[in-house]
Structures are given as C-alpha cells and as structure tokens.
Design an enzyme around this catalytic site. Structure first.
Site, PDB file in Angstrom:
ATOM      1  N   LYS A  26       0.850  -1.197   0.000  1.00  0.00           N
ATOM      2  CA  LYS A  26       0.000   0.000   0.000  1.00  0.00           C
ATOM      3  C   LYS A  26       0.884   1.245   0.000  1.00  0.00           C
ATOM      4  O   LYS A  26       1.977   1.223   0.587  1.00  0.00           O
ATOM      5  CB  LYS A  26      -0.866  -0.052   1.261  1.00  0.00           C
ATOM      6  CG  LYS A  26      -1.963   0.980   1.350  1.00  0.00           C
ATOM      7  CD  LYS A  26      -2.772   0.751   2.640  1.00  0.00           C
ATOM      8  CE  LYS A  26      -3.986   1.672   2.706  1.00  0.00           C
ATOM      9  NZ  LYS A  26      -4.796   1.412   3.929  1.00  0.00           N
TER      10      LYS A  26
ATOM     11  N   SER B 179      -9.462   1.247   2.593  1.00  0.00           N
ATOM     12  CA  SER B 179      -8.533   2.107   1.907  1.00  0.00           C
ATOM     13  C   SER B 179      -7.396   1.347   1.219  1.00  0.00           C
ATOM     14  O   SER B 179      -6.663   1.958   0.438  1.00  0.00           O
ATOM     15  CB  SER B 179      -7.950   3.113   2.895  1.00  0.00           C
ATOM     16  OG  SER B 179      -7.169   2.473   3.864  1.00  0.00           O
TER      17      SER B 179
ATOM     18  N   GLY C 278     -10.505   0.781  10.126  1.00  0.00           N
ATOM     19  CA  GLY C 278     -11.959   0.658  10.212  1.00  0.00           C
ATOM     20  C   GLY C 278     -12.473  -0.412   9.263  1.00  0.00           C
ATOM     21  O   GLY C 278     -13.671  -0.588   9.073  1.00  0.00           O
TER      22      GLY C 278
ATOM     23  N   SER D 106      -9.962  -1.328   6.469  1.00  0.00           N
ATOM     24  CA  SER D 106      -9.233  -1.013   5.239  1.00  0.00           C
ATOM     25  C   SER D 106      -8.411  -2.151   4.651  1.00  0.00           C
ATOM     26  O   SER D 106      -7.993  -2.057   3.494  1.00  0.00           O
ATOM     27  CB  SER D 106      -8.323   0.191   5.480  1.00  0.00           C
ATOM     28  OG  SER D 106      -9.082   1.374   5.518  1.00  0.00           O
TER      29      SER D 106
END
Lengths: 563, 563
Positions: free
Chosen positions: A134, A218, A240, A242
């Site tokens: 990421k 995300s 949360g 992701s």
C-alpha cells in the site's frame, strides 16, 4: 526563489503520466476497453496479453511460488517479470498503482538469483516472492503521495527533509531481508478514511471482477491488484476495515491483526499520533496460507527490535497448527445481523454456509448476542473525528485540491472545534469500558460452548453487500467494530453474486431495519453486481493471530471440500 | 434535600478518626513518640508491641510464609492477625493507611483455613498471604478516597452510583481467588502525581527508617507499610516512578512492568483515559522472589480474560529461570548519571558495587551512552500536563481542600489551556520517535556485548539521593524515563546511608551540574539522612518482566554473598 506552484490538476496529471510512463511500451494495452464494454477484466480477458509462462507463474499460489523460488526451481527474475507485467496490465485496467519500480525489482531479483546460485539456499523465507505494498509504506527510490497532490515531491507533505525517496519503513526492511521482491506501491483514497479508493492522482480504483463497482478501501489498490493476480501477496493497513474490505470485495483472504502485533513504524499515515484506535498493518492474499506465511515471516524477524510499539510475542506455531487441524470440536458463534444493517441475501447465504459446514464437521455453532454494536461504531466515529478534520484539511490545502465526494463527513464536521485532551481521555475511557463489556460477554459464552473455552470465533458479515457502486459504500459498521475492540479480524471468500438464482426474488421481499439499511438494500441489485465476490468475516479475541490464521485456513479447506 | 456540605477540615478529620477507630484498643500505642524522639520506628522499636510469634510471622519472607500457609503448617488466621497488628502499629507511627478492614480479613482467613482443613490443599498459590493494596484499588466493604476529601462517601467523586463499597477492581478478584488475604488499603498523595505521600486525610506518610524523611510516592503507603513489615507483599501503581520510588526509599524490591502486562482494569486513577503514558500496576516486596510470585500468580490467572488492555502473554518460567541462573556471561550497562542530576555518593557507590560484583562473576559491564534523557523527562512532563490540570482541580474543588505544596506545578500550569486533540497526537508521535531512538541505541549495543544480544539490563540510579526531606523530592528524572519508554524497571536495595565513613567528605567536594543538581546535593546531608535506604535501578527492555524478575533476584543473591 521558489517558483509559483502549479495548479493541482497539472501536478496530478504529471504524476499520473510519470507512473504510466514506467510501463514498458510492449506492456501497454493498445485499445483500452470502456467499463461497459468490459466489466470483468480478470482471468481470460487478461490472459490475451500474457505468455503461457506468465499466466502459470501469476496464477500460482504464494506458497507454491515460494516452494519453487526457495529451492531454485524458479528464478526470482522470471517470477518478478511476470508479476510486473500483470501488475502493469492491472493498473491500466483498474488504476491500482501509485508507484512503479519494476527496474529496481528486477535488479533485486537478479541479486537473489545470484545469491541462490552461489550459496545454494534462499536468503530468507520470502526468497523471490514479489510483494506489493500500500502506498503508505515508504520505499527507497520512489515517493509516497498517499493520494495527496500536495505530497508529490515531498516527504509526507514536507519539502527538503532529506527523507524523500530515501527513507524506508521498518516492515519494508524486514521484507527485503526475508527475500521479498518489492515492485509496486498501490493506490489509496486520499485521507485513507474511505471504504472506496479515489484520489485526484490515479482517479478511481475499479473492481476487476465488475468494473462498475468499487475495489474497496482504503487498501483498495492492494485488493484490486491481487484480485487481478498482479501480486501474489500484499500488505495494507486497517483502522476501520481497510484491509478486510478490499480483501472481501476482491475475493481474497485478509487479516486485521490486533494493534502492536506487526510493525507499523515509519509508515505515512493520516492523523498520525491518534492512538485511541490504532491503524494496523496486515496481509492480503489469494490464499489463507499466504496470510500465515506473511505473519510468521515478520514475527520471525523479531519486529519488536525495530518497532517500539510491537509486542514481543513470537509466532506460536503450535497454536496455529492446533487451529488448522482441530483435534476436538470447536465452538463458533453466528451473528447474522448487527441490528443496524442486515446483510443482503448472498452474504447471509455465505454465513449460513460456513456455519452449516462447521456443524457438519461436528463443531458447535451458537448464536451471538453481544452488547450493542451501534455503540462500538459510534465510538469509532468519535475517534476518527477527534481533530475535527484538521489533519485532512491541511493535507488538501497543500495543493488546493478538492476532497472526494465520499469525504462529505469532513464538511459535516468542519466548524466543529477540535476536541480537548480531557475529551480525548473521555473517549479512551468509553472505549475501554466498551471493550470490557464485550470481553465479559465473550468470556461468558464459556458456559455455552461445551469446549471449556469462550467461543473460538464469530462468523459474521464483513460488509452487508458484496461490494458497492461508486460512491455507494456507506456502512462500515461490520468492519469498524473489530477496530473499536482491537480484535483479530479475518475475511474469507464464500462465493459470488449470481451463484443462486433465487436471490433476486429474496431481495425483492426485503423489509428494511431503518434508513441506512433501506438505502443499502435499495442500492444493491444482483444484476448490476453480477460476479461480485461474497465474503464472510471470522473474528477472534484480541491478539489471536495464530488461532485465526489456522481457523481461516481450516474453514476455507472445509468449504472447498463441501461446495 | 441535601444538607450543606461540611468544611473539608471536618470531613477529613472524621475520615481520619474513623480509620483509627478500626484499630483495636489493645493495638494502640499509648504514648506516641515525637518524630525527633524516635526517628527509626522499624525493628526493635516496633518489637516491644508484638509477641514473639507475631515478630516471627511478620519477619518471614513472603515465599517462606507461603511455604507454610499452603502446606497447613501455619494458619491463615494467625498470619493475618499478626500482619493486621503490625500494620496497625505502622499506621500510628507513619500514617500509611487509608482503609482498614481487619475483621473482613480475619473472616476470609478463617474461610481459607476451613478450606484447607476440608480439602487438604490450598485454594491457590497465595493461600493465606496477606496482601496490601494502594488505595486506588476498589475493594468491597470499604471506600476509595485516593486522598481526596471530596471522594469521601462517593465512588470516584460521584454519589449514588451503586458502586460505593461494592465494586472491586479486577486484580482484587484475581488475588482473592489465588487465596490472598486483603486487609488494608494504603496511603497515596492526592492526585497521585507526587513522589511524596501527603494528603488532607492522613497527612504525611513518614519514612519508617528515618521519620524526618519521606516514604516516597505515590505508592508511599505501600512502601512505608512493607518497610515496617506490616505487609509481606503489596501492589502499587507507577506512571513516573510511583512503585519504584517508595520501594527504593524503604529498602524493598519493586517492579514497574511494561503497560498492558498486569491488569489495571477498575482501579481509580487520576486523569483517567490519558493513554500516552499509561500508569501500570506492579508489586513491592521485601524479597525479589515476592515480586516473581506476584507476577506469576497474576499471569496464571489469565488476566487478559478480565482486562481488555492486558496482552495475552503467559508467564514464561524458562525465561525467568534462565535469568535467575545464567548459564553464560551476560552483559550489563552502567549509567552513573543522566547528565541532569548526579547521584550522591552512597547511590553511586551502590551502582559501582553492583557493577563490580557482576564483573567478578564473569559478566561484562559496559558504559551506557544513550540518547538524551532530558528529552524523555520533558515528554513525561508534557503528557502529565496535557489537560492543564483540569482533572486534579476538579477533584480538589469537590471539597475546596487545598493541594499539597508539592503540587505547585498545578499553579504553574493553571491558566494554560488544555491541549487539543492534534497536540495530544503530536506528543504521541514525539514519544514514539523517542522510543524508537532509544530502542535503536539499545539494539546497537549488540556489537559491544559479546553475547549476541543487546545489553541485558541497565544499572542506574532510581533516585539521585537516598530519599528526601519533606517537600524535598524534586527530581523524578531517574524513574520517569522508564515510563516514557515503557520499559521494565526494577529496584533493589544496596545498603544504607552511613555504611561508608568517607561519604560526608566526598559530598563536600561535589560540584554541581546545574541548578537542580546543586539544589538536590545541597539538601542532602548524610547525618540528616542517617539510616536511609540506598537503592539501585535495573532496567530492561519493554515487556521483559520474566528476565528482569530473574535478574534482580540473581543480582541480589550475588550482592548478599559479596557484601
């Protein structure tokens, strides 16, 4: 003298173009299909651009790749080139990459091959395995924008720090020393606080299975890339949902470990220093074994010696193996709904399939009737807005770029003053009390399980729907409660939309629980969502990584043998 | 209709008297000596009020008591009565108790004896051992004032909660289930944020060895009580030295574990929810073995099932035993000064004695040259004042009582606004960076140790002086850095003031490092401090409880055989 800053649109376009320019001409897709013309870009669609060898390599599981690269059967360079190629295709089709460094990766792979040739052994347990990261991870030679135009050419928004393109996050070093080959950094939503992946640099990251839908967020670039088989293993972060949301929406396995288990030190972040609910790093993989290899490798590297927040708790192989092959019956609990939003029928069917499969194998399944989940979700939202959005706003202000529409909550909270230290403390106390209540409930199930232990894992939705339309991922309650409680969360795929013909009819009869529930069910449509992955969440208590890695692998094995 | 509140002086006097009234008349000391007339109230002075059996019981180590109470040789009731008596004497002489519940304790002890008589085995590993608790622990049947007049008759300052005298902290339950007998709660400084113990209820807790001096704080009642042999084992809490300071000043062993190792859930606290530097619970004991028994017993009870913040990390007996009897040479580091305040000569002599003893036993000792300790101390102070003193002020406001003069910093920060959420986050980032720098330094010593490991433990002062005069404990830098870094801190006694005749002369030649250093050295006087305990700190990395428990026991054994 600094020259006047260019408009954000120009800066974003330059950055977008410079990333695309790193894709070799022979790997470009000549006539990119429109979304409508090619909804599903996985599998056979992508195969047309790949050689047979490339298809074989990129469709091999991470564990099988390692069995070849660590024994000299496959060269790291060949594996790396194949994944670079497929990642390049993926990016063109679903916009999943922020940084491309194929050349450095191929050099690294050659180095690994040379090492193997000389010593006859791998450098480490990940020898020759391409690993995607990421964009929050800092990697030498490339930058970290985290989707912010204002971060282009900076280190986390600051210029001239000396860290630009030089600093590496601690986990990056661990992966390199284990022999992993790093080659791309994947797209994120700016702010990281969205369950879809959109920013003004790469645009919108599409779901490869159905490009009308989101790849989640995300860690949406990770989800899309691994879903495209452009990476055999990747790392995201989760505050949360992701990690778990993109894993679920792309038919992958994902692990959200408890905080302080895996090293986060040196990652870029939003609202850095917010410590009430910590973002955590964790793996996404096409197989459950990939998750275990990732976690085991990292813990073998003693990350507590490089990250002061990591707990010294070595990987327990025996705990993992006991969960992988249970010698006595286990007890699971099922939560079909959190009482706020009900899952749509293919998700519900997945949950029931997992439960009935476990029962068929002599495990007990009881009903989960926990303390209020609304409270847990409210607490997460209070934590995420403690600073009144000031961190995010200042990041956008660097370039005057507009936030994505999914961040409308930023406008909602603007004007609200930042919380005071004593109010932060109040939230921490409320979180601690909520964790205590939930733990007490969990431990109380010892009386019902028949195992002498509390419930081993909770089976529940990870999301109420199999993904979402653009700007349609509205409800993170099924993932965020795990963060509020700092539990061990895993997701596993259980099927796809369209597996059952009765679905359309079932959904038509649905009566909503409330406004949010109604909105989500209304926006779901089995035809529009055709082919979308359905996933289920398995949640364990805090710091149960080994147990949950074993269980998710065990359960997925049972599902495969009981289709 | 609520009646108008009485003046705080009246409420405090009533509470003080009601505690004293719980001491049976036969245990009262008829003519209490003045401080000047009886500086040292330990040992022979106290013996005059005790029977031979009571002296024998109360001067037995916790491990030896347990070897008798868990095998039926001693009755829990006899042991309990003896410690109740000696605790009653201690309180009259040094003001170390907030709550007395001798009757409940004797009933509990009788229950334990009955259990043993019936089953022929102990209820748990602490069967029949009296254990004292700092007043922060909630215990059924008595109240928790934490030294605040405004908390009298309330639950943590609130009336009518239903928890008053009913709720018990989680560790209390664990201790009861292990067979411990609870009988007193010990004095604390109001706010807990002082290294001396003073409040408007019990007044000032004196050092039993030299009543002109402080017993330390904030677990000062524990230190004084165990120092008086009025308890064989006790629990305090530590956010800046609050276990280790009273342990050091009373010639005891103390452990400050890393946060989240032992269960804190349900203790009263100051600034509850401040999570940047967490207060931790830990034991104080006259022997190092007592510390180990305490920690091992608690971890055997799986505290992670009752406290959601506790890490699931079982006690590792093998790690403890390896440290207790090292099979190969270890490497220690010595830090004689933190560069802010130098220790006075008896403390320095203690440090050198520990180092030379270890060298004599073939261990390596290197010099510790860490990153700035000033930074660490500044960070702790920033954390402790995040709320601008609002929590403390509101507690004082409940009764209009005045803060102790040692809390002058409260006046200094009053008027300063509370910090904002983003400023709390900034402090958290600064703390994390400081922890990382220090960890990197620690790990870098691997090249110097010759053991293949980083330095096993750092030998350093716990306080620059052997205690302090009233209102004279000015410098917590030697304890608070351990909290800023969340390390494993232990203290062990190494002698007393007056052991070496040259000391007075040495101190006379001293040249200060700066203002604080000069002030502390000026206030120290070997004659005034006669008999005061000298202690040394042994610090390990984070979460090294088993190693440090083994090492402190090992080192203390070496010191005894090399006087």
């Amino acid at each position: 003298m600094s020259s006047p800053q260019q408009p954000w649109q120009v800066l974003a376009q330059k950055k977008r173009d410079s990333t695309l320019a790193l894709i070799p001409p022979s790997w470009r897709i000549p006539n990119l299909p429109s979304i409508q013309d090619q909804l599903d870009v996985t599998g056979s669609y992508t195969h047309q651009f790949l050689s047979q060898t490339e298809i074989e390599i990129t469709e091999t599981t991470p564990e099988a790749i390692l069995s070849k690269t660590t024994t000299g059967l496959w060269k790291a360079e060949d594996v790396t080139r194949a994944f670079c190629h497929r990642a390049a295709l993926a990016h063109q089709l679903v916009h999943c990459l922020h940084e491309i460094f194929f050349d450095a990766a191929i050099e690294d792979a050659k180095g690994l091959d040379a090492y193997y040739a000389e010593h006859g052994k791998p450098v480490g347990p990940l020898h020759g395995l391409p690993v995607s990261l990421k964009d929050q991870f800092h990697v030498k030679g490339v930058e970290t924008t985290m989707g912010y135009v204002g971060w282009i050419g900076t280190f986390e928004g600051k210029k001239g720090t000396g860290n630009e393109k030089a600093y590496e996050s601690e986990l990056v070093g661990i992966l390199r020393r284990a022999g992993a080959v790093l080659y791309v950094k994947t797209s994120v939503p700016h702010t990281l606080m969205m369950a879809e992946t959109a920013n003004n640099i790469v645009g919108y990251t599409l779901n490869p299975r159905n490009r009308r839908l989101t790849s989640g967020g995300s860690s949406g670039g990770e989800g899309a890339l691994i879903g495209m088989k452009g990476s055999p293993l990747g790392f995201g972060t989760d505050i949360g949902g992701s990690i778990r949301i993109p894993a679920a929406l792309n038919g992958l396995y994902g692990l959200r470990p408890s905080s302080s288990r895996l090293p986060y030190h040196g990652l870029a972040n939003s609202m850095d220093g917010q410590s009430s609910i910590l973002s955590v790093v964790g793996p996404l993989s096409p197989t459950p074994t990939g998750l275990r290899i990732a976690v085991e490798t990292i813990l073998q590297a003693q990350p507590w010696l490089v990250d002061p927040l990591v707990i010294e708790k070595p990987f327990s192989t025996s705990t993992y193996l006991n969960a992988l092959a249970p010698k006595t019956p286990l007890c699971f609990a099922v939560m079909e709904t959190d009482g706020v939003v009900n899952p749509v029928s293919p998700i519900l069917r997945g949950i029931r399939k997992v439960a009935s499969t476990l029962e068929k194998h002599d495990h007990k399944v009881i009903k989960w009737t926990p303390p209020s989940h609304s409270t847990l979700i409210d607490l997460a939202m209070r934590v995420f807005t403690l600073d009144g959005g000031s961190d995010m706003r200042s990041a956008f202000a660097l370039s005057d770029e507009p936030p994505a529409p999914q961040l409308s909550f930023l406008a909602d909270i603007s004007g609200a003053p930042e919380k005071l230290a004593s109010e932060v403390a109040e939230v921490n106390v409320a979180l601690r009390e909520a964790r205590k209540n939930y733990l007490d409930y969990w431990v109380s199930t010892t009386e019902l399980t028949g195992t002498g232990r509390p419930v081993d894992a909770v089976i529940c939705p990870l999301a109420p729907t199999p993904g979402a339309r653009r700007e349609g991922y509205k409800y993170v309650g099924y993932s965020a409660w795990v963060n509020s409680l700092d539990l061990t969360g895993t997701v596993l795929p259980v099927g796809s939309v369209g597996d059952d013909e009765k679905e359309k009819e079932e959904e038509g009869r649905y009566e909503g629980l409330g406004e949010m529930d109604r909105e989500i069910h209304d926006s779901y449509d089995p035809e529009f969502f055709a082919g979308a992955h359905c996933s289920v969440q398995l949640v364990g208590r805090r710091l149960q990584e080994e147990t949950m890695l074993g269980l998710v692998e065990y359960v997925s094995g049972l599902l495969k043998s009981n289709p």
